[in-house]
Design a protein around this motif. Structure first.
Motif, mmCIF file in Angstrom:
data_model
loop_
_atom_site.group_PDB
_atom_site.id
_atom_site.type_symbol
_atom_site.label_atom_id
_atom_site.label_comp_id
_atom_site.label_asym_id
_atom_site.label_seq_id
_atom_site.Cartn_x
_atom_site.Cartn_y
_atom_site.Cartn_z
ATOM 1 N N PRO A 99 0.791 -1.232 0.000
ATOM 2 C CA PRO A 99 0.000 0.000 0.000
ATOM 3 C C PRO A 99 0.824 1.284 0.000
ATOM 4 O O PRO A 99 0.348 2.319 -0.442
ATOM 5 N N GLY A 100 2.079 1.236 0.447
ATOM 6 C CA GLY A 100 2.934 2.419 0.462
ATOM 7 C C GLY A 100 3.954 2.399 -0.665
ATOM 8 O O GLY A 100 4.939 3.118 -0.611
ATOM 9 N N GLY A 101 3.750 1.558 -1.666
ATOM 10 C CA GLY A 101 4.727 1.411 -2.739
ATOM 11 C C GLY A 101 5.743 0.341 -2.394
ATOM 12 O O GLY A 101 5.717 -0.236 -1.304
ATOM 13 N N PRO A 102 6.677 0.073 -3.304
ATOM 14 C CA PRO A 102 7.625 -1.033 -3.119
ATOM 15 C C PRO A 102 8.566 -0.867 -1.929
ATOM 16 O O PRO A 102 9.100 -1.850 -1.434
ATOM 17 N N GLU A 103 8.755 0.346 -1.441
ATOM 18 C CA GLU A 103 9.642 0.577 -0.292
ATOM 19 C C GLU A 103 8.886 0.625 1.030
ATOM 20 O O GLU A 103 9.484 0.753 2.094
ATOM 21 N N GLY A 104 7.565 0.532 0.954
ATOM 22 C CA GLY A 104 6.740 0.625 2.148
ATOM 23 C C GLY A 104 6.436 -0.733 2.760
ATOM 24 O O GLY A 104 7.066 -1.737 2.407
ATOM 25 N N PRO A 105 5.463 -0.783 3.656
ATOM 26 C CA PRO A 105 5.118 -2.056 4.300
ATOM 27 C C PRO A 105 4.466 -3.021 3.319
ATOM 28 O O PRO A 105 3.882 -2.608 2.315
ATOM 29 N N LYS A 106 4.589 -4.320 3.636
ATOM 30 C CA LYS A 106 3.853 -5.361 2.919
ATOM 31 C C LYS A 106 2.668 -5.732 3.799
ATOM 32 O O LYS A 106 2.807 -5.847 5.019
ATOM 33 N N THR A 107 1.503 -5.909 3.187
ATOM 34 C CA THR A 107 0.318 -6.282 3.950
ATOM 35 C C THR A 107 -0.430 -7.420 3.253
ATOM 36 O O THR A 107 -0.242 -7.666 2.068
ATOM 37 N N ALA A 108 -1.265 -8.093 4.024
ATOM 38 C CA ALA A 108 -2.210 -9.078 3.498
ATOM 39 C C ALA A 108 -3.393 -9.085 4.459
ATOM 40 O O ALA A 108 -3.268 -8.696 5.626
ATOM 41 N N TRP A 109 -4.529 -9.514 3.961
ATOM 42 C CA TRP A 109 -5.760 -9.478 4.745
ATOM 43 C C TRP A 109 -6.352 -10.870 4.886
ATOM 44 O O TRP A 109 -6.176 -11.723 4.015
ATOM 45 N N LEU A 110 -7.044 -11.088 5.987
ATOM 46 C CA LEU A 110 -7.877 -12.267 6.148
ATOM 47 C C LEU A 110 -9.079 -11.882 6.994
ATOM 48 O O LEU A 110 -9.116 -10.798 7.590
ATOM 49 N N THR A 111 -10.059 -12.750 7.023
ATOM 50 C CA THR A 111 -11.312 -12.474 7.721
ATOM 51 C C THR A 111 -11.602 -13.603 8.686
ATOM 52 O O THR A 111 -11.490 -14.782 8.321
ATOM 53 N N ASP A 112 -11.990 -13.255 9.908
ATOM 54 C CA ASP A 112 -12.287 -14.287 10.908
ATOM 55 C C ASP A 112 -13.688 -14.851 10.678
ATOM 56 O O ASP A 112 -14.429 -14.375 9.811
ATOM 57 N N TYR A 116 -14.801 -10.241 11.000
ATOM 58 C CA TYR A 116 -13.834 -9.212 11.373
ATOM 59 C C TYR A 116 -12.635 -9.312 10.431
ATOM 60 O O TYR A 116 -12.081 -10.394 10.232
ATOM 61 N N ARG A 117 -12.222 -8.176 9.869
ATOM 62 C CA ARG A 117 -11.081 -8.143 8.961
ATOM 63 C C ARG A 117 -9.791 -7.947 9.755
ATOM 64 O O ARG A 117 -9.758 -7.182 10.715
ATOM 65 N N ILE A 118 -8.759 -8.654 9.319
ATOM 66 C CA ILE A 118 -7.464 -8.594 9.987
ATOM 67 C C ILE A 118 -6.407 -8.243 8.947
ATOM 68 O O ILE A 118 -6.309 -8.901 7.906
ATOM 69 N N GLU A 119 -5.646 -7.199 9.239
ATOM 70 C CA GLU A 119 -4.551 -6.779 8.361
ATOM 71 C C GLU A 119 -3.241 -7.259 8.971
ATOM 72 O O GLU A 119 -2.915 -6.935 10.105
ATOM 73 N N LEU A 120 -2.505 -8.031 8.211
ATOM 74 C CA LEU A 120 -1.172 -8.481 8.618
ATOM 75 C C LEU A 120 -0.164 -7.527 7.990
ATOM 76 O O LEU A 120 -0.248 -7.238 6.787
ATOM 77 N N VAL A 121 0.768 -7.029 8.778
ATOM 78 C CA VAL A 121 1.711 -6.009 8.314
ATOM 79 C C VAL A 121 3.140 -6.444 8.583
ATOM 80 O O VAL A 121 3.471 -6.838 9.700
ATOM 81 N N GLU A 122 3.997 -6.343 7.553
ATOM 82 C CA GLU A 122 5.442 -6.502 7.715
ATOM 83 C C GLU A 122 6.078 -5.164 7.358
ATOM 84 O O GLU A 122 5.937 -4.677 6.230
ATOM 85 N N TRP A 123 6.751 -4.553 8.325
ATOM 86 C CA TRP A 123 7.408 -3.274 8.091
ATOM 87 C C TRP A 123 8.678 -3.481 7.283
ATOM 88 O O TRP A 123 9.318 -4.532 7.380
ATOM 89 N N PRO A 124 9.102 -2.468 6.517
ATOM 90 C CA PRO A 124 10.386 -2.564 5.815
ATOM 91 C C PRO A 124 11.540 -2.637 6.818
ATOM 92 O O PRO A 124 11.398 -2.193 7.960
#
Length: 137
Positions: A99-112, A116-124
């Motif tokens: 969402p922040g471009g190639p140098e930003g965080p990587k994210t993925a979503w899943l739903t319980d 409820y939506r859950i965003e998984l985030v890996e910081w650069p």
């Protein structure tokens, strides 16, 4: 002051516990208020205290998760490995996004199970844990 935890009301406690333990949470304890309700406090390994509470009130019927809660964000050190583990556990995470471009965080979503939506985030590399004022300057 600080935030202690988020509480999600759930329709089926066993199904939700299965989902959240597959996600990586562990059960810290339970409270039975005596009215047929159950409260289950969860934390990730290494967390010093509860970060999520599952609230099961069977007398109140099915949960409508879209009633104001947008999502829960969870940090992971290695998003690709997390997605592999979750898929192997039978969960269905979405694709990796940038969402922040190639140098930003990587994210993925899943739903319980209750929606409820859950965003998984890996910081650069080199980014501190969490969002801070520095992310907005």
């Amino acid at each position: 002051m600080k935030t202690l935890f988020v509480a999600f009301r759930v329709t089926d406690l066993d199904r939700s516990l299965g989902f959240y333990t597959a996600l990586g949470y562990g059960e810290l304890g339970r409270v039975d208020p005596g009215d047929g309700s159950h409260l289950v406090l969860l934390a990730f390994p290494g967390e010093p205290a509860a970060s999520l509470e599952l609230v099961h009130r069977p007398g109140e019927g099915r949960v409508e998760a879209s009633n104001g809660v947008d999502h829960l964000a969870i940090q992971t050190e290695d998003l690709d490995a997390t997605l592999e583990r979750l898929t192997a556990a039978g969960l269905e995470p979405g694709p990796v996004e940038h969402p922040g471009g190639p140098e930003g965080p990587k994210t993925a979503w899943l739903t319980d199970p209750d929606g409820y939506r859950i965003e998984l985030v890996e910081w650069p590399a080199g980014h501190p844990d969490g969002l801070t004022a520095a992310d907005f300057s």
